[in-house]
Design a protein around this motif. Structure first.
Motif, mmCIF file in Angstrom:
data_model
loop_
_atom_site.group_PDB
_atom_site.id
_atom_site.type_symbol
_atom_site.label_atom_id
_atom_site.label_comp_id
_atom_site.label_asym_id
_atom_site.label_seq_id
_atom_site.Cartn_x
_atom_site.Cartn_y
_atom_site.Cartn_z
ATOM 1 N N LEU A 116 0.828 -1.203 0.000
ATOM 2 C CA LEU A 116 0.000 0.000 0.000
ATOM 3 C C LEU A 116 0.866 1.258 0.000
ATOM 4 O O LEU A 116 1.908 1.291 0.642
ATOM 5 N N ASP A 118 0.916 5.550 0.864
ATOM 6 C CA ASP A 118 0.441 6.327 2.011
ATOM 7 C C ASP A 118 -0.983 6.793 1.729
ATOM 8 O O ASP A 118 -1.205 7.793 1.041
ATOM 9 N N LEU A 119 -1.949 6.066 2.278
ATOM 10 C CA LEU A 119 -3.344 6.403 2.026
ATOM 11 C C LEU A 119 -3.721 7.739 2.662
ATOM 12 O O LEU A 119 -4.678 8.388 2.218
ATOM 13 N N ARG A 120 -2.981 8.149 3.693
ATOM 14 C CA ARG A 120 -3.250 9.453 4.308
ATOM 15 C C ARG A 120 -2.921 10.591 3.339
ATOM 16 O O ARG A 120 -3.463 11.691 3.461
ATOM 17 N N PHE A 122 -3.404 10.638 0.095
ATOM 18 C CA PHE A 122 -4.181 10.653 -1.146
ATOM 19 C C PHE A 122 -4.626 12.095 -1.426
ATOM 20 O O PHE A 122 -5.175 12.768 -0.539
ATOM 21 N N SER A 312 -2.246 1.695 -8.001
ATOM 22 C CA SER A 312 -2.444 1.100 -6.678
ATOM 23 C C SER A 312 -1.349 1.470 -5.694
ATOM 24 O O SER A 312 -1.616 1.688 -4.511
ATOM 25 N N SER A 316 -3.882 5.107 -5.041
ATOM 26 C CA SER A 316 -4.707 4.250 -4.186
ATOM 27 C C SER A 316 -5.249 3.093 -5.003
ATOM 28 O O SER A 316 -5.671 3.296 -6.153
ATOM 29 N N ASN A 448 2.393 2.792 4.014
ATOM 30 C CA ASN A 448 1.189 3.191 4.745
ATOM 31 C C ASN A 448 1.428 3.312 6.247
ATOM 32 O O ASN A 448 0.501 3.176 7.043
#
Length: 480
Positions: A116, A118-120, A122, A312, A316, A448
């Motif tokens: 993953l 870093d979804l923070r 996005f 991805s 994301s 992540n």
């Protein structure tokens, strides 16, 4: 009790069975009971009023009220004035088990598993603005079904971007938009099988999911060794009849090596000799910290390489946008054989195209590259401080590294012990096709992981490692 709004006084699909299976109110009761026990209507769900359900079922209201009354008496339903008739019963043990599993999955505070970004980070506002602009300005014709192969505007911009940033040589018509690398490999494997190719060489160790996709497509995944120079191209000659290989030349997963220049040439030479094809997963190509970027293998021989990439690991996986760059022969096969393939929505394709064209995508990549480099440095330092006897490797690029553990440590036990401490890690052995040559260590992803959680996460990891040391054998105990 949680009150579900999904079926609140709404439709309820019931199968009453043939008329010969009992009185109507009994059939309604059995159908309702089955729907509740199967979990199709959850605890707290409000059932339709008896008049509405009777009209939907084409029966008398009495049959429904009688069924409701009997199920209230049995404890499946409860009736309250002003609140209607609601589901009361549930299979508590199964439901609680699912909820507990979901809570455990969501409860992990420290994510050191690979896979993953870093979804923070996005770019919510930038993406929302791009989507809003497309919804506002796109022609009404864009809201039909997505064009086969992807939207022409995105395919054109991708061809330009890949040529500039990755040295890819392609025309827009040979770029196919898909939902992920996994989806792209699945499509290509179906095309390979139609052409009589029965096996695909796979890096050993390598990404487990892609091996499963190859196998599910009816092809045989053949393990090919990997070392510090990447794919062992010298092993290809030992597999007669092999005509396709899946590789990650830019950054091998999980070992982190780059395919050596002489092996890049050898791999393409092999493909020409056997009239084969190289499937290039351009994994982690954007994230370079301590070495110069390497161009995509595809640019060296566009006629023998099919390249895969997705958003991805950059934006994301939730966006579901990827692409395939293939020689014309294979592109035509893909479009002809897989016309019903799922595609990202046209709006999302156009939004991503807008980010590419405006430079917003490049700016996001540059910011991520700086962020990940700092986080990698912090993680490497924390590991050196807390686990000095465990060397790391594969740190020059990407979003993960390898932590080598002493043989006295049970890596599978470390994964379990870490999970109890709300920490996700991955066992390196899990990425091997067989257990015979499985290597000893952990794969630690830092994409992540929050920056302020690095030190605490490593402290938990050290505790898990200490807990998982195997007791010394009799000989070691005697010598001590």
């Amino acid at each position: 009790m949680r009150e579900s709004q999904t079926n609140l006084a709404g439709d309820l699909l019931l199968h009453l069975g043939p008329s010969g299976e009992g009185l109507l109110h009994e059939r309604v009761k059995r159908a309702l009971r089955a729907a509740i026990r199967e979990g199709r209507v959850e605890v707290g769900t409000a059932l339709p009023p008896s008049r509405q359900l009777a009209a939907d079922l084409g029966c008398s209201r009495w049959a429904v009220t009688e069924a409701y009354g009997q199920l209230v008496a049995e404890g499946y339903l409860e009736a309250q004035t002003g609140s209607g008739t609601r589901v009361r019963w549930s299979n508590a043990s199964e439901a609680e088990g699912r909820q507990q599993a979901a809570r455990q999955e969501a409860a992990a505070r420290f994510d050191l598993a690979p896979g993953l970004p870093d979804l923070r980070a996005f770019p919510r506002r930038r993406w929302a603005d791009a989507v809003r602009a497309q919804v506002t300005t796109a022609a009404y014709t864009e809201f039909g079904y997505p064009p086969s192969g992807g939207h022409p505007q995105l395919r054109r911009l991708l061809a330009e971007y890949l040529g500039r940033s990755r040295g890819v040589s392609t025309a827009p018509q040979d770029v196919t938009v898909c939902t992920s690398v996994t989806d792209g490999v699945r499509r290509v494997c179906q095309a390979l099988r139609a052409e009589g190719i029965t096996a695909v060489g796979c890096e050993e160790p390598g990404w487990t999911r892609l091996r499963e996709v190859i196998r599910a497509a009816g092809l045989d995944p053949v393990p090919i060794g990997v070392d510090s120079g990447g794919l062992r191209t010298d092993e290809l000659a030992g597999h007669r009849g092999l005509r396709a290989v899946l590789a990650t030349p830019a950054h091998q997963f999980p070992l982190g090596s780059v395919l050596a220049p002489e092996r890049r040439a050898a791999l393409l030479h092999w493909a020409r000799q056997v009239d084969g094809v190289v499937l290039e997963d351009d994994y982690d190509a954007e994230f370079r910290y301590d070495r110069r970027p390497v161009a995509a293998l595809q640019g060296m021989d566009p006629s023998r390489v099919i390249l895969f990439k997705s958003l991805s690991k950059i934006l994301s996986p939730a966006l579901g946008i990827g692409w395939i760059v293939a020689p014309p022969r294979w592109t035509a096969h893909l479009h002809r054989a897989d016309q019903a393939a799922t595609q990202p929505s046209t709006v999302d394709q156009l939004a991503f195209a807008a980010l590419l064209e405006s430079g917003g995508y490049d700016r996001h990549l540059r910011a991520c590259r700086q962020r990940y480099r700092k986080r990698r440095d912090a993680l490497v330092q924390a590991l050196a401080d807390q686990l000095p006897g465990a060397p790391v490797s594969g740190i020059a690029a990407g979003l993960h590294l390898i932590l080598r553990l002493p043989n006295a440590v049970d890596t599978a036990a470390v994964v379990t012990a870490a999970a109890r401490r709300s920490l996700r890690v991955a066992d390196l052995a899990g990425y091997h096709a067989t257990e015979e040559h499985a290597e000893h260590g952990l794969v630690l992803g830092y994409g992540n992981l929050a920056d302020n959680a690095v030190d605490e996460a490593v402290r938990h990891l050290r505790a898990a490692v200490e807990e998982s040391r195997r007791p010394p054998g009799p000989a070691s105990a005697a010598s001590g």
